[in-house]
Design a protein around this motif. Structure first.
Motif, mmCIF file in Angstrom:
data_model
loop_
_atom_site.group_PDB
_atom_site.id
_atom_site.type_symbol
_atom_site.label_atom_id
_atom_site.label_comp_id
_atom_site.label_asym_id
_atom_site.label_seq_id
_atom_site.Cartn_x
_atom_site.Cartn_y
_atom_site.Cartn_z
ATOM 1 N N ILE A 1 0.940 -1.411 0.226
ATOM 2 C CA ILE A 1 0.078 -0.286 -0.424
ATOM 3 C C ILE A 1 0.912 1.520 -0.536
ATOM 4 O O ILE A 1 0.221 2.521 -0.659
ATOM 5 N N PHE A 2 1.867 1.076 0.721
ATOM 6 C CA PHE A 2 3.243 2.083 0.979
ATOM 7 C C PHE A 2 3.092 2.649 -0.369
ATOM 8 O O PHE A 2 3.293 3.890 -1.329
ATOM 9 N N THR A 3 3.835 1.732 -1.523
ATOM 10 C CA THR A 3 4.549 1.358 -2.451
ATOM 11 C C THR A 3 3.386 2.620 -3.658
ATOM 12 O O THR A 3 3.383 3.249 -4.253
ATOM 13 N N VAL A 4 2.298 1.932 -3.470
ATOM 14 C CA VAL A 4 1.219 2.334 -4.245
ATOM 15 C C VAL A 4 0.672 3.792 -4.115
ATOM 16 O O VAL A 4 0.819 4.254 -5.099
ATOM 17 N N TYR A 5 1.072 4.345 -2.820
ATOM 18 C CA TYR A 5 0.802 5.586 -2.470
ATOM 19 C C TYR A 5 1.757 6.411 -3.140
ATOM 20 O O TYR A 5 1.619 8.033 -3.263
ATOM 21 N N LEU A 6 3.438 6.192 -2.926
ATOM 22 C CA LEU A 6 4.362 6.717 -2.959
ATOM 23 C C LEU A 6 4.119 6.838 -5.069
ATOM 24 O O LEU A 6 4.529 8.293 -5.326
ATOM 25 N N ALA B 1 1.444 4.139 -12.542
ATOM 26 C CA ALA B 1 0.641 3.101 -11.996
ATOM 27 C C ALA B 1 1.232 2.248 -12.243
ATOM 28 O O ALA B 1 0.979 0.641 -11.794
ATOM 29 N N PHE B 2 1.851 1.854 -13.980
ATOM 30 C CA PHE B 2 2.132 0.658 -13.999
ATOM 31 C C PHE B 2 3.524 -0.294 -13.564
ATOM 32 O O PHE B 2 3.445 -1.032 -13.549
ATOM 33 N N ALA B 3 3.824 0.806 -13.099
ATOM 34 C CA ALA B 3 5.311 0.498 -12.068
ATOM 35 C C ALA B 3 5.110 0.155 -10.597
ATOM 36 O O ALA B 3 5.226 -1.473 -9.915
ATOM 37 N N ALA B 4 4.078 0.661 -10.073
ATOM 38 C CA ALA B 4 3.563 0.170 -8.916
ATOM 39 C C ALA B 4 3.090 -1.299 -9.212
ATOM 40 O O ALA B 4 1.706 -1.846 -8.359
#
Length: 627
Positions: free
Chosen positions: A57-62, A301-304
């Motif tokens: 979730i942290f990664t997505v927010y980042l 969004a692709f990377a996440a």
């Protein structure tokens, strides 16, 4: 190894109900024996599921924040997210280090100790025939080896599955919000992996079963070369050459087994599973790249999404792998449960044992036959097959009587059935035919442990334990505050006093150097005197001496005989021997030949008969004269 030995018994497929039942039984046992360990595994799985979910979730927010920089997201907001991630990771891995390096190993040791204690207690109920039966003994060794490790693996897999469920539940929500097609692809790959791992577990079990006897033989050869008691024999004989040849032959068999199963592992995991994993891996990347090129997702969004997708894929794959381990656990656990469920054939009676008055054997015959020992199949239970091989009768139609206070000698050449007779008197075995009467009552009617505890026995193959002299003499139950003088008196009666005076710590001296570098290794004769002291240390009414002087010189043998006469003047004593120097003091002598009682009488009577006993005595007497 023969083809028969190599043959893997056919078994029916395990049903889901039995797989679940077998694994739940060990889980329930863990919860009963080590509830703190059981709870910690569940809690740790939940905590790490939350931690890993939070990381994603942290990664997505980042990445969302980075995507939104052009829309007004500040560096401070991005730095706060990174800072929160750093603190969270620091605490998470500190918890991980504490749990796996300190807490979990401690609880695991407690669990293994309690499981092995249960196995040790169970082993005390086994019939002696189980130890003489290689097939059953293999099961026993396997159960000992697998108990703690298998319980730990089952609980570890359950904890990991809880972790993957929590993680997967969170990430699946994120994944389907990104792209539903990717979710379907991962589910299909998980199903295919399930099939592969299920087949692999069956292959692994058969591999273990076929290789286990070979590993046990390898371990035996290693022990022979490592243990000090074999060192002299290896240096003065060609036994080392024999063992090295055996090791080479065993190695060839091990290599053949490893090649056989290595090919199967390669096809399953190196080809099929690898093909599925990489096809899915690069297929998803290409699909998401296509979505990016067509403007359906942004670069952030692709990377996440790639990060989230692969964490979901890992969680699914690992969850499936853990599930497919439970049939394997079930196969091993059935052997463990089979050992624990073994019911001894030598059953205890209920009668209290009275004071000794007489012992009588009536038409006793005995054959070593292990066909009744349970042989466990690793699927549906089958009817036990009878062994085609039986040993010849070790004893045939033996009848004799012993009265209170008598001293009798059982004599004969090696293999005459003397030691087998003692096993029957001790109820380590029951007769194949006939009966043994204690005070006119069949010994099978008496409470078993009480009956055995009434008889003091020194076996020909006595054992010295890695414990103090006092503990060895009292057979473990030694209280130095009240029994020290008893131990010293017993050692004196057995002729050990001169050696005892040489030892700085007296009866507190530790025997063998197995666990104590300052321990003392005794000679064969010295060890035999300690073993003999065991029957002098307790008020046994019936004493059995199985080759009591086999490791003693003639002078020590004479002194021992005098000590026995003095100590056991009012006791009943059975001497077992093929050395006839002891027989003169016997009230009656029984001569055994090939499992049959052929002669009976006093020394003078048997010499007058000029039979096998007289022949044996004269041969030994002539030898002593020459010496």
């Amino acid at each position: 190894m023969s083809k028969k030995a190599n043959k893997i018994p056919k078994r029916k497929k395990q049903g889901i109900c039995r797989i679940v039942s077998n694994n739940l039984r060990i889980v329930a046992k863990v919860a009963r024996l080590a509830p703190d360990y059981f709870i910690s595994v569940i809690v740790e799985g939940i905590i790490w599921g939350i931690i890993n979910s939070a990381m994603s979730i942290f990664t997505v927010y980042l990445f969302d924040a980075l995507d939104s920089i052009d829309e007004g997201t500040t560096f401070k907001e991005v730095a706060l997210i990174i800072g929160a991630m750093a603190v969270f990771y620091l605490l998470a891995y500190a918890f991980d280090a504490w749990y796996w390096r300190i807490y979990n190993p401690l609880l695991r040791q407690k669990l293994e100790l309690r499981l092995h204690r249960e196995l040790f207690e169970k082993s005390q109920t086994l019939d002696v025939s189980c130890y003489d039966d290689p097939e059953f003994y293999n099961d026993f060794v396997w159960a000992m080896d697998e108990a703690g490790a298998r319980a730990y693996e089952v609980m570890s897999d359950i904890g990991a599955m809880i972790h993957r469920l929590v993680l997967g539940g969170t990430l699946f929500t994120l994944m389907f919000s990104i792209d539903k097609i990717v979710g379907v692809i991962l589910l299909v790959s998980a199903i295919l992996s399930t099939v592969i791992y299920r087949v692999g577990n069956r292959v692994w079990f058969n591999h273990e079963k076929e290789a286990k006897p070979l590993w046990r033989k390898k371990d035996y050869i290693n022990r022979v070369f490592n243990l000090p008691e074999y060192s002299k024999e290896l240096r003065i004989s060609h036994a080392s050459d024999l063992l090295i040849d055996e090791m080479d032959e065993n190695l060839e068999k091990v290599v053949a087994v490893e090649k056989k199963y290595g090919k199967k592992y390669f096809l399953l995991y190196g080809v099929l599973n690898n093909l599925i994993l990489h096809a899915v891996h690069y297929g998803v990347i290409l699909y998401m790249l296509y979505q990016l090129v067509n403007g359906n997702v942004l670069i952030g969004a692709f990377a996440a999404s790639i990060n989230v997708i692969w964490r979901v894929r890992w969680a699914l794959s690992d969850f499936v792998e853990r599930i497919t381990k439970f049939p394997k656990h079930s196969l091993f656990l059935e052997k463990y449960y089979g050992f624990l469920s073994y019911e001894p054939r030598t059953l205890s009676g209920k009668r209290a044992v009275p004071g000794f008055e007489s012992l009588e054997l009536k038409n006793v015959s005995f054959t070593y036959d292990f066909s009744h020992n349970p042989k466990y199949e690793y699927g549906e239970k089958k009817e036990k097959e009878k062994h085609s091989e039986k040993s010849g009768e070790a004893l045939r139609n033996v009848s004799l009587t012993l009265k209170r206070g008598e001293k009798i000698a059982i004599v004969g050449y090696n293999g005459a059935g003397k030691t087998t007779l003692i096993k029957l008197l001790m109820r380590l075995y029951d007769p194949t035919e006939g009966e043994i009467l204690f005070n006119g009552v069949d010994i099978r009617e008496y409470e078993l442990n009480e009956y055995r505890n009434r008889i003091g026995t020194v076996f020909q193959d006595f054992k010295i334990f890695a414990a103090s002299i006092g503990e060895n003499v009292m057979n473990g139950g030694y209280d130095p505050t009240t029994e020290r003088e008893t131990v010293i008196a017993a050692l004196d009666a057995s002729g050990f006093t001169s050696k005892l005076k040489e030892l700085e710590n007296g009866v507190d001296t530790v025997l063998t150097r197995e666990f104590d570098d300052k321990g003392t290794n005794l000679s064969g004769g010295e060890g035999q005197k300690v073993a003999i002291a065991r029957v002098f240390a307790k008020p046994f009414e019936l004493i059995i001496m199985d080759e009591p002087s086999s490791a003693l010189d003639p002078i020590a043998e004479y002194e021992l005989n005098q000590a026995i006469l003095k100590y056991a003047s009012d006791k009943t004593v059975i001497f077992i021997s093929h050395r006839l120097s002891t027989t003169r003091m016997a009230d009656r002598i029984y001569m055994f030949v090939g499992g049959e009682l052929t002669e009976c009488g006093s020394h003078d009577e048997l010499m007058t008969q000029n039979g096998k006993y007289a022949e044996m005595f004269n041969l030994q007497a002539e030898k002593y004269k020459k010496d």
